[in-house]
Design a protein around this motif. Structure first.
Motif, PDB file in Angstrom:
ATOM      1  N   LYS A   1       0.344 -14.557   3.407  1.00  0.00           N
ATOM      2  CA  LYS A   1       0.247 -13.236   2.797  1.00  0.00           C
ATOM      3  C   LYS A   1       1.257 -12.311   3.470  1.00  0.00           C
ATOM      4  O   LYS A   1       1.481 -12.384   4.684  1.00  0.00           O
TER       5      LYS A   1
ATOM      6  N   LEU B   1       2.188  -8.082   3.459  1.00  0.00           N
ATOM      7  CA  LEU B   1       1.787  -6.749   3.027  1.00  0.00           C
ATOM      8  C   LEU B   1       2.781  -5.719   3.560  1.00  0.00           C
ATOM      9  O   LEU B   1       3.217  -5.805   4.707  1.00  0.00           O
TER      10      LEU B   1
ATOM     11  N   TYR C   1       0.850  -1.184   0.000  1.00  0.00           N
ATOM     12  CA  TYR C   1       0.000   0.000   0.000  1.00  0.00           C
ATOM     13  C   TYR C   1       0.890   1.240   0.000  1.00  0.00           C
ATOM     14  O   TYR C   1       1.823   1.334   0.798  1.00  0.00           O
TER      15      TYR C   1
END
Length: 432
Positions: free
Chosen positions: A347, A349, A228
């Protein structure tokens, strides 16, 4: 083929150097260190191909310090290390300070952006013949062109991050520096990649070099990566939304500083998230209890510094969140490698602020893949575009200064008693 482990006290190194290595907590050599140190100690030219984070700085500093201690009648600067940026110069200077603690060797970082007083301090260190000089190309040339730097008999020249220096347009500066040094010098070159321009440079300046090539480990295939692009103030809200968005059972959040770890932990607890923090501030028993609770699923989220990014033995972590971008690709690989272990999936991130974009872009280049950029589901307002623009850098127009530590043979070696020689055993991480 699994490479045999090599301990530093098995390598042909001066006792004073070994004492500094052990005091820093290093016991086992990394592959780049194990393969580079012996030929450097022998006086051979070496090309080291290794990514940042593989231990390459120590791979050339440790044997260089050994060589300098063996040179009884040396005059002038002992080793000149040329680097692309101020930040790297300071980082290497700090590494010298730790590793050379018992040797009495002196060092100084030299880079642009300082005032007349700092330039004068650099001049003095160069004239006196500091043992190790770490410099950016432009600043070093400024001193060399004034004619008072004794590098005509320079024993050792080191180029670190050579490929990056060439990308930044420093080829001519590097060659001007090299042409002022001795033809009989030992030359070491370290680079993350080996493109044609590096091959050409090696053919120009190295003599019958030993080549050490260490491949960077890649993220496991089972890791689903995402990132992000956010402003710093948006990181906590987005992370809270991620953690509350699914029924996660085992999550690690990594941050680079202990202060950030504490802040993240407080904010997550306020939102009712079952979490705890772990860093080097905790006593060993406290760390063990936190890890036990996390392993037994009494905790959902572990907020941690890099102290647990390597070697933590928990196989079923579902999600890793990088609250900030790690300093180098190897740390990134180790952080996200806490998930998707033992053929599982997971995952990872990463939350990227505008001033971390270039760093993350370099990680993408080094791991050989582009990480998908995701859109935050929670409404945090406008977010920055992901548009990394690597700068020329090179230490110009920057403020701040590394400090020299006096003339060769200074008294730092008398400040503390040497630690007792250790045997084998596992290395203990000192960061975090």
């Amino acid at each position: 083929m699994v490479q045999e482990e090599v301990y530093f006290d098995e390598l042909p190194l001066n006792d004073d150097v070994l004492d500094g290595v052990e005091a820093m907590g290093f016991e086992k050599a990394t592959p780049i260190q194990a393969q580079s140190i012996p030929p450097v100690v022998e006086g051979r030219d070496v090309i080291g191909i290794a990514q940042t984070g593989t231990g390459k700085t120590a791979a050339f500093l440790i044997p260089t310090m050994h060589r300098l201690l063996e040179m009884k009648d040396r005059k002038g600067v002992g080793a000149l290390i040329i680097v692309p940026t101020r930040e790297l110069a300071v980082q290497i200077d700090q590494a010298v300070e730790g590793l050379s603690y018992f040797t009495g060797l002196s060092s100084m970082a030299i880079y642009g952006g300082g005032d007349a007083m700092e330039f004068s301090q650099e001049k003095k260190a160069l004239q006196m013949g500091a043992d190790i000089i770490i410099a950016t190309p432009g600043r070093m040339l400024s001193h060399l062109n004034l004619g008072y730097v004794p590098v005509g008999e320079l024993p050792i020249l080191i180029l670190d991050e050579a490929d990056r220096m060439l990308d930044m347009g420093f080829y001519n500066d590097i060659m001007r520096i090299i042409n002022k040094t001795s033809q009989n010098r030992q030359t070491l070159m370290f680079s993350a990649t080996m493109p044609d321009k590096i091959l050409f440079l090696t053919s120009q300046i190295l003599k019958n070099p030993v080549t050490v090539n260490i491949a960077l480990s890649k993220p496991a295939e089972g890791v689903e990566q995402g990132a992000y692009s956010l402003f710093n103030k948006q990181k906590i809200p987005v992370m809270q939304e991620i953690l509350k968005g699914e029924d996660w059972k085992s999550v690690i959040v990594f941050a680079s500083t202990k202060r950030a770890v504490s802040e993240i932990n407080r904010n997550l607890k306020r939102k009712g998230i079952n979490c705890a923090e772990i860093s080097s501030d905790l006593e060993q028993k406290q760390r063990e209890q936190v890890l036990l609770d996390f392993r037994n699923r009494k905790l959902t989220v572990l907020v941690a510094t890099n102290v647990v990014s390597r070697g933590i033995d928990i196989d079923d972590i579902e999600l890793v969140i990088n609250y900030d971008v790690p300093q180098d690709a190897e740390d990134y690989v180790h952080r996200i490698g806490r998930t998707a272990r033992a053929s599982r999936t997971g995952k990872a991130l990463t939350l990227i602020s505008p001033d971390e974009q270039v760093k993350f872009f370099r990680i993408e280049q080094l791991i050989g893949s582009t990480v998908p950029k995701l859109k935050a589901e929670t409404d945090v307002g406008d977010v920055p575009a992901y548009d990394p623009k690597p700068s020329r850098g090179g230490g110009k127009n920057r403020k701040g200064k590394g400090k020299g530590r006096g003339k060769p043979g200074g008294n730092r070696r008398h400040q503390k008693k040497r630690p007792p020689r250790k045997g084998g055993g596992q290395s203990k991480p000192k960061n975090g």
